[in-house]
Design a protein around this motif. Sequence first.
Motif, PDB file in Angstrom:
ATOM      1  N   UNK A   2      34.800  33.637  46.122  1.00  0.00           N
ATOM      2  CA  UNK A   2      34.292  32.438  46.921  1.00  0.00           C
ATOM      3  C   UNK A   2      35.247  31.667  47.391  1.00  0.00           C
ATOM      4  N   UNK A   3      36.333  31.603  46.388  1.00  0.00           N
ATOM      5  CA  UNK A   3      37.241  30.735  46.539  1.00  0.00           C
ATOM      6  C   UNK A   3      38.566  31.406  47.247  1.00  0.00           C
ATOM      7  N   UNK A   4      38.341  32.478  47.604  1.00  0.00           N
ATOM      8  CA  UNK A   4      39.376  33.334  48.381  1.00  0.00           C
ATOM      9  C   UNK A   4      40.625  34.279  47.643  1.00  0.00           C
ATOM     10  N   UNK A   5      40.187  34.185  46.000  1.00  0.00           N
ATOM     11  CA  UNK A   5      41.069  34.514  44.869  1.00  0.00           C
ATOM     12  C   UNK A   5      40.748  36.188  44.892  1.00  0.00           C
ATOM     13  N   UNK A   6      41.734  37.228  44.237  1.00  0.00           N
ATOM     14  CA  UNK A   6      41.141  38.424  44.080  1.00  0.00           C
ATOM     15  C   UNK A   6      40.549  38.450  42.913  1.00  0.00           C
ATOM     16  N   UNK A   7      39.183  39.240  42.914  1.00  0.00           N
ATOM     17  CA  UNK A   7      38.244  39.451  41.661  1.00  0.00           C
ATOM     18  C   UNK A   7      39.069  40.033  40.775  1.00  0.00           C
ATOM     19  N   UNK A   8      38.884  39.742  39.420  1.00  0.00           N
ATOM     20  CA  UNK A   8      39.597  40.052  38.268  1.00  0.00           C
ATOM     21  C   UNK A   8      38.790  40.306  37.246  1.00  0.00           C
ATOM     22  N   UNK A   9      39.294  40.866  35.892  1.00  0.00           N
ATOM     23  CA  UNK A   9      38.579  40.970  34.767  1.00  0.00           C
ATOM     24  C   UNK A   9      37.151  41.945  34.820  1.00  0.00           C
ATOM     25  N   UNK A  10      36.283  41.562  34.268  1.00  0.00           N
ATOM     26  CA  UNK A  10      35.299  42.466  33.924  1.00  0.00           C
ATOM     27  C   UNK A  10      34.392  42.852  35.388  1.00  0.00           C
ATOM     28  N   UNK A  11      34.385  42.002  36.253  1.00  0.00           N
ATOM     29  CA  UNK A  11      33.625  42.179  37.615  1.00  0.00           C
ATOM     30  C   UNK A  11      34.793  43.242  38.373  1.00  0.00           C
ATOM     31  N   UNK A  12      35.972  43.165  38.288  1.00  0.00           N
ATOM     32  CA  UNK A  12      36.708  43.950  38.946  1.00  0.00           C
ATOM     33  C   UNK A  12      36.462  45.443  38.247  1.00  0.00           C
ATOM     34  N   UNK A  13      36.544  45.611  37.256  1.00  0.00           N
ATOM     35  CA  UNK A  13      36.611  46.930  36.399  1.00  0.00           C
ATOM     36  C   UNK A  13      34.963  47.510  36.484  1.00  0.00           C
ATOM     37  N   UNK A  14      34.055  46.841  36.339  1.00  0.00           N
ATOM     38  CA  UNK A  14      32.685  47.178  36.456  1.00  0.00           C
ATOM     39  C   UNK A  14      31.941  46.927  37.578  1.00  0.00           C
ATOM     40  N   UNK A  15      32.461  46.257  38.480  1.00  0.00           N
ATOM     41  CA  UNK A  15      31.699  46.189  39.843  1.00  0.00           C
ATOM     42  C   UNK A  15      32.614  46.696  40.978  1.00  0.00           C
ATOM     43  N   UNK A  16      33.764  46.285  41.332  1.00  0.00           N
ATOM     44  CA  UNK A  16      34.698  46.732  42.649  1.00  0.00           C
ATOM     45  C   UNK A  16      35.185  48.091  42.523  1.00  0.00           C
ATOM     46  N   UNK A  17      35.748  48.353  41.265  1.00  0.00           N
ATOM     47  CA  UNK A  17      36.190  49.909  41.331  1.00  0.00           C
ATOM     48  C   UNK A  17      34.805  50.946  41.289  1.00  0.00           C
TER      49      UNK A  17
END
Length: 443
Positions: free
Chosen positions: A281-296
């Motif tokens: 929401x703040x315009x930053x790239x998603x990282x950490x657990x959300x990146x690995x388990x949701x985005x990818x």
Amino acid sequence: MNNRGEFSSRLGFILAAAGSAVGLGNIWGFPTQVASNGGAAFVLVYLVLAFLLAYPVLMAELVIGRATRSNTVDALEKISGSKWARGVGFWGFITVSLILSFYAIVAGWMIAYCIKALTDILGMVEISTWLTEFSSLRNCLFSTLFIIMTAGIVNGGVSDGIEKWSVRLMPTLFLIIGVLIVYVATLDGAGEGLKAYLQPDFSAVFNADLLISAMGQAFFSMSLGVGTMLVYASYVSDKENLPMLGASVALVDIGVAILAGLLIIPAMYVALHNGVQIFNDSGELIEGGQLILTVLPATFETMGSIGNIIAFAFFALMIIASLTSSISMLEVPVSYVVEDMDINRHKAVWVIAAVIAIVSCIIAINFETLFELVVSMTTEYSQPLLGLTLCVFVGWLWNRNSKLEELKKGYDNIEQSLFWKIWPWYVKFVCPVIILMMFIHSL
């Protein structure tokens, strides 16, 4: 030489020690920090700080380890000549055990998602759904499975367990990451990701938060402070040149982090191209657990039938990265129990693994309350303070001539080297100040 065991080759030690440093943080933390902090400018700052901060502390652990040929508890007592130093060793023992207990939960998620890729191929929808649904049962089951895998390797000892598996797992890690980089680079959107990763924004270099982030990444990515490198170094031959070994370990660790960026950031922009949200929401790239388990995983689903194969390869990569770190963590308490309590390795490994598995399950069952608390206590507070303490031991409490004699074993002319002219005072004065500044800023 005593019967503690020893690495049979230089390559075996480098791959084992680099494997200890190469963990989940390299693969899911480093890439998004780069893309969010000035791209290649962050990589440049990270490289500089890795050698200005992390390498000198890494060398402190390596020199203590080989000089004392001991576990962390005994090693600090030997170089300081004080019984109270054992308390610092126990502190490291407890910290690394707690890190492994939460690390196993995260590694368990990687196993679950790796199996999900197979169940998707076989059309087992209900099992796939269960594997990706957050539950205490799933977390306990797969964290325990991961600890059993780790214990199985450590049970084999230094050359037949840790070294044997490190020289297999690390090349496999490089092979998988290389294949995935090449494949992802062929997809629409990858070019934009490469640009975000490799194009420097030098105006960000002087940002205080960027410097602290790069410093933290450099320090923590090398697995410093908790005694893993110290214990591994205690199994190194006297013939080896320690400064060269340390530099090799640091370079492999940095190399994997940079390769991870070449995979993760382009993959995120492929996801964006395919309609997957990659910014928060703040315009930053998603990282950490959300990146690995949701985005990818969402990205893999947009790739059609080959997506399951890519997902399997990616999560296999994550499991390997987890294992190479976890075996070094488990070796820290095992080496102490074997040497100081006179318990055979087989029994020590499985008893300690069982205790850590129980702690891991307690954290998993009380996830909302305990997980972030344990992560914060160990990695944000305990680990940097342990790194600071190690610098004090090497810089202030250990005789300068003893350090020189140890380093001379594999490097006769070290007194004339640039390393010896800088390292002793650097680890004594500069490293403690930088670590303390980083710690205060994190508070």
